[in-house]
Motif scaffolding. Structure first.
Motif, mmCIF file in Angstrom:
data_model
loop_
_atom_site.group_PDB
_atom_site.id
_atom_site.type_symbol
_atom_site.label_atom_id
_atom_site.label_comp_id
_atom_site.label_asym_id
_atom_site.label_seq_id
_atom_site.Cartn_x
_atom_site.Cartn_y
_atom_site.Cartn_z
ATOM 1 N N VAL A 183 -17.186 -22.559 3.986
ATOM 2 C CA VAL A 183 -17.258 -23.998 4.255
ATOM 3 C C VAL A 183 -17.992 -24.210 5.573
ATOM 4 N N LYS A 184 -19.042 -25.010 5.567
ATOM 5 C CA LYS A 184 -19.853 -25.217 6.758
ATOM 6 C C LYS A 184 -19.146 -26.124 7.765
ATOM 7 N N MET A 198 -10.817 -31.082 7.336
ATOM 8 C CA MET A 198 -10.518 -31.667 6.030
ATOM 9 C C MET A 198 -11.775 -32.248 5.411
ATOM 10 N N GLU A 199 -12.564 -32.941 6.224
ATOM 11 C CA GLU A 199 -13.797 -33.540 5.713
ATOM 12 C C GLU A 199 -14.799 -32.467 5.314
ATOM 13 N N HIS A 241 -17.714 -29.847 0.932
ATOM 14 C CA HIS A 241 -18.075 -28.604 0.239
ATOM 15 C C HIS A 241 -17.779 -28.701 -1.253
ATOM 16 N N VAL A 242 -16.578 -29.097 -1.618
ATOM 17 C CA VAL A 242 -16.216 -29.085 -3.039
ATOM 18 C C VAL A 242 -16.972 -30.160 -3.812
ATOM 19 N N GLU A 243 -17.216 -31.294 -3.181
ATOM 20 C CA GLU A 243 -17.938 -32.349 -3.890
ATOM 21 C C GLU A 243 -19.404 -31.997 -4.082
ATOM 22 N N SER A 244 -19.974 -31.244 -3.155
ATOM 23 C CA SER A 244 -21.384 -30.871 -3.282
ATOM 24 C C SER A 244 -21.581 -29.610 -4.119
ATOM 25 N N ASN A 245 -20.497 -28.940 -4.500
ATOM 26 C CA ASN A 245 -20.585 -27.728 -5.315
ATOM 27 C C ASN A 245 -19.921 -27.904 -6.677
ATOM 28 N N ALA A 246 -19.881 -29.147 -7.153
ATOM 29 C CA ALA A 246 -19.272 -29.407 -8.461
ATOM 30 C C ALA A 246 -20.022 -28.633 -9.544
ATOM 31 N N PHE A 281 -10.962 -34.870 -4.858
ATOM 32 C CA PHE A 281 -10.384 -34.209 -3.683
ATOM 33 C C PHE A 281 -9.307 -35.107 -3.097
ATOM 34 N N THR A 282 -8.116 -34.550 -2.928
ATOM 35 C CA THR A 282 -7.000 -35.316 -2.367
ATOM 36 C C THR A 282 -6.483 -34.602 -1.121
ATOM 37 N N PRO A 283 -6.696 -35.176 0.073
ATOM 38 C CA PRO A 283 -6.213 -34.520 1.292
ATOM 39 C C PRO A 283 -4.695 -34.521 1.351
#
Length: 476
Positions: free
Chosen positions: A271-272, A356-357, A362-367, A375-377
């Motif tokens: 994760v960047k 968290m952001e 990361h997950v939204e851009s690697n769908a 994504f639910t924090p």
């Protein structure tokens, strides 16, 4: 002062004028069997603060702790609690206070009397709440985490009051929380409600570990924490895997592919934008880590850099839950959605909101395959760094080394104690020390939790020495 754990520790002896080290050590030793007996009595009380458990044993645990504090000579002992956000009562905390004499500082001694649930009883070699002594260790839930912390505080105070008598002017406050293992849901409210009652110049949080059996440590850093859930949605509803399989991938498969992007090929978090450092002063060998973590033969370790940095000053991301049908009830269908819970430990200095952001991005851009990602924090907690140059930290390092007879180590802990951030925010000028009675084989939160009794004795001596020196020299 730090020592290399790989070397052979050398005996040290650094006394201070006016502190009778031998008398304090002797007093702790004479009463140690009684101290262990009292600890066993506490371990037998299954006080669990989780809402799904009967609260009566937790109340009995608070009552028992309060009686031990009174027996140590403090009259002002209270059992206090605050309500949670939903209006239900929080866990019972035991607070006791001995006022400081004019010009003397006050030290607050924290531990918690609630414990984790037992988990699978079949994994225990003894009854979890029976307090069994075997081969120099005391086995039982809470024996190490954290009822030994409570007894270390009480026994150290009792030794100091006996040896110093009228010379003791140090203010001492006991704060024994009753809901730490449930996430301390009312901790911040409790601090703000009882701000003046709990105000102190030094706080000792006895809820950590030592470097290893025979080598003490002051915990100087703790990682922060964020968690949350990642859901992948593929279909509006489940469909027959034979009729429709082959042209679309099911949600568990796509979620697995997404989870795989969270680490690079070496096992580093991918994760960047996360803080990561490799600047620890002591390190574990691979053999030590494998033994402590019970790594199976043939499993390659993950990450790069020193092992200690991977545990203390770099992020670590784990999948701790996965929603999918159990194998025994699985049907031949393409599942429309799957969900996983992640937990990520943060390096000291990392802002939890930024972390968290970063995971969200990361997950939204690697769908994978264009699947919908939700994504639910979840929860978050800050990291902690000790000011190792503080007066209290210097005294603690001396006391630990004197008690064990070897130099103490400054070490990090991969875990998190989020409420410490609340302490620093409510009391910004306080000097916080994180100590503990555990060792790498204590197995806190796991089956067969245990306490090394000789290290426990040394921990009591160390705290008695810290109290005596703080009483004599103050923080000037």
């Amino acid at each position: 002062m730090t020592s290399s754990p790989a070397g052979t520790p050398q005996k040290i002896s650094a006394g201070f004028d006016g502190i009778d080290v031998d008398a304090l050590r002797r007093t702790v030793h004479v009463s140690f069997d009684t101290t262990v007996g009292q600890l066993k009595d506490l371990v037998r009380l299954p006080g669990i603060a989780w809402p799904s458990f009967d609260p009566a044993p937790l109340d009995r645990s608070a009552d028992a702790v309060a009686e031990l504090v009174r027996a140590a000579g403090i009259e002002d002992v209270r059992i206090l609690r605050c309500n949670k956000e939903d209006g239900t009562p929080g866990g019972p905390a035991v607070v006791a206070r001995r006022a400081a004499a004019e010009g003397k500082p006050t030290i607050l001694l924290y531990a918690h009397h609630d414990v984790q649930p037992t988990g699978d009883l079949a994994l225990w070699e003894t009854e979890p709440f029976s307090a069994v002594e075997r081969d120099g260790r005391l086995y039982g839930r809470g024996a190490a985490d954290d009822k030994a912390g409570i007894m270390a505080h009480i026994a150290a105070y009792a030794a100091v009051t006996e040896v110093l008598a009228d010379e003791l002017g140090l203010g001492v406050t006991f704060f024994f929380e009753g809901e730490e293992e449930a996430g301390s849901p009312t901790f911040r409210t409790f601090l703000e409600t009882h701000r003046e009652l709990l105000r102190a110049d030094v706080i000792v949080v006895a809820d950590s570990s030592n470097w290893k059996v025979g080598i003490p440590a002051l915990t100087t850093s703790l990682r922060g924490l964020v968690d949350g859930t990642i859901e992948v949605q593929v279909l509006e509803h489940a469909v027959h895997s034979g009729m429709f399989g082959g042209a679309v991938l099911d949600a568990p498969t796509l979620l697995s592919r997404l989870i795989a992007t969270l680490h690079d090929d070496d096992g580093n978090v991918a994760v960047k934008g996360l803080v990561s450092r490799d600047d620890v002063s002591v390190d574990l060998t691979e053999a030590e880590y494998r033994a402590d973590a019970s790594v199976l033969d043939g499993v390659r370790l993950a990450g790069s850099g020193t092992i200690a940095s991977r545990l203390w000053t770099k992020p670590a991301l784990s999948i701790i839950g996965f929603d999918a049908p159990a194998v025994d009830v699985a049907s031949n269908t393409l599942l429309p959605r799957a969900r996983a819970k992640f937990s990520m430990r943060l390096a000291p200095g990392q802002d939890p909101a930024d972390a968290m952001e970063a995971v969200r991005n990361h997950v939204e851009s690697n769908a994978p395959f264009g699947a919908k990602v939700v994504f639910t924090p979840g929860e978050s907690g800050n990291s902690f760094l000790t000011d190792t140059g503080s007066t209290a930290a210097g005294m603690a390092m001396w006391a630990l080394g004197e008690a064990w007879g070897v130099p103490a180590v400054e070490m990090g802990i991969g875990g998190s104690i989020p409420f410490i951030a609340d302490l620093t925010e409510v009391y910004p000028d306080v000097q916080i020390l994180v100590t503990g009675v555990e060792d790498p084989d204590s197995r806190a939160h796991s089956a067969n939790e245990s306490l090394h009794l000789e290290d426990f004795r040394n921990a009591v001596v160390a705290e008695a020495l810290l109290l005596a020196r703080l009483n004599r020299e103050g923080l000037a």
